[in-house]
Design an enzyme around this catalytic site. Structure first.
Site, PDB file in Angstrom:
ATOM      1  N   ASP A  61      16.306  10.326   1.207  1.00  0.00           N
ATOM      2  CA  ASP A  61      15.809   9.031   0.746  1.00  0.00           C
ATOM      3  C   ASP A  61      15.228   8.287   1.947  1.00  0.00           C
ATOM      4  O   ASP A  61      15.964   7.833   2.817  1.00  0.00           O
ATOM      5  CB  ASP A  61      16.966   8.249   0.122  1.00  0.00           C
ATOM      6  CG  ASP A  61      16.517   6.922  -0.495  1.00  0.00           C
ATOM      7  OD1 ASP A  61      15.370   6.510  -0.240  1.00  0.00           O
ATOM      8  OD2 ASP A  61      17.322   6.300  -1.209  1.00  0.00           O
ATOM      9  N   LYS A  74       0.116   4.589  -4.966  1.00  0.00           N
ATOM     10  CA  LYS A  74      -0.091   4.427  -6.408  1.00  0.00           C
ATOM     11  C   LYS A  74       0.644   3.186  -6.889  1.00  0.00           C
ATOM     12  O   LYS A  74       1.808   2.961  -6.550  1.00  0.00           O
ATOM     13  CB  LYS A  74       0.415   5.650  -7.172  1.00  0.00           C
ATOM     14  CG  LYS A  74       0.295   5.490  -8.685  1.00  0.00           C
ATOM     15  CD  LYS A  74       0.388   6.800  -9.417  1.00  0.00           C
ATOM     16  CE  LYS A  74       1.754   7.431  -9.365  1.00  0.00           C
ATOM     17  NZ  LYS A  74       1.809   8.703 -10.108  1.00  0.00           N
TER      18      LYS A  74
END
Length: 216
Positions: A96, A162
């Protein structure tokens, strides 16, 4: 019943999608590879020798494009919570990147060098609850932006992310324009017309964060 019918329609459209068919022929792991290809053909962000970080990289379509375009003298580091099958020439970290452990793993590979390009094609697993899904999408975009602000080259750094139009979009776009010299909106042909997704391409940090390693 409605959900089942909708799933069948999606599957039928997916199978017949020309970009899906093309990706299978050309060996790309996802149709989204053509979104990055189209943006790079137009805007030239993946030059030979560049150092690229692909955030949320699985299944690896963007990493495949990036490693081809930066060449043997470039480097591509990919990181994702999910496992990813190896891509030749790509250094993959499962972790992560919003946590210290993920940053430490990234820093262990790149060291003190700043990167040239940060890519993020991330999207959360959708719940079907529009407000919640949009909030999570923008949260991922914010995490990617913060990573880019800390680790990009100052003058020539490029950030491609995005996003989805909706709550939080205008504020996010404003934050990029405050941090970067130039911000452009891209909607590649490979992005489905009905999708609210867009790609924001930001170039040139107005002021770099203090020099530091990628390890917090």
């Amino acid at each position: 019943m409605k959900k089942s019918q909708s799933s069948k329609q999606w599957l039928r459209r997916h199978v017949n999608d020309p970009y899906v068919q093309k990706s299978k022929r050309e060996g790309y792991r996802s149709r989204s590879a053509y979104k990055l290809t189209e943006i790079d053909d137009r805007d030239r962000l993946l030059a030979p020798g560049k150092i690229v970080v692909d955030l949320g990289s699985a299944p690896g379509g963007w990493s495949q494009v990036a490693v081809k375009r930066v060449g043997a003298k470039g480097r591509v580091l990919a990181i994702d919570l999910l496992p990813m099958e190896p891509v030749p020439g790509v250094e993959f970290v499962q972790g992560d990147f919003s946590k210290k452990s993920g940053l430490a793993a990234v820093g262990g590979i790149i060291g003190e060098r700043r990167v040239d390009v940060v890519l993020s094609d991330m999207a959360p697993n959708l719940s079907g609850i529009a407000v919640s899904d949009q909030a999570r999408c923008m949260e991922l975009a914010e995490i990617a932006r913060d990573f880019a602000l800390l680790h990009l080259q100052a003058a020539d750094g490029v950030f491609l992310v995005k996003v989805f139009q909706g709550a939080g979009y205008d504020e996010y776009l404003k934050s990029l324009r405050a941090a970067f010299v130039k911000v452009m909106v891209r909607k590649p042909d490979a992005s489905r017309d009905e999708s609210a997704e867009q790609y924001l391409l930001a170039r040139g940090l107005k002021s770099a964060a203090p020099a530091r390693t990628l390890i917090p």
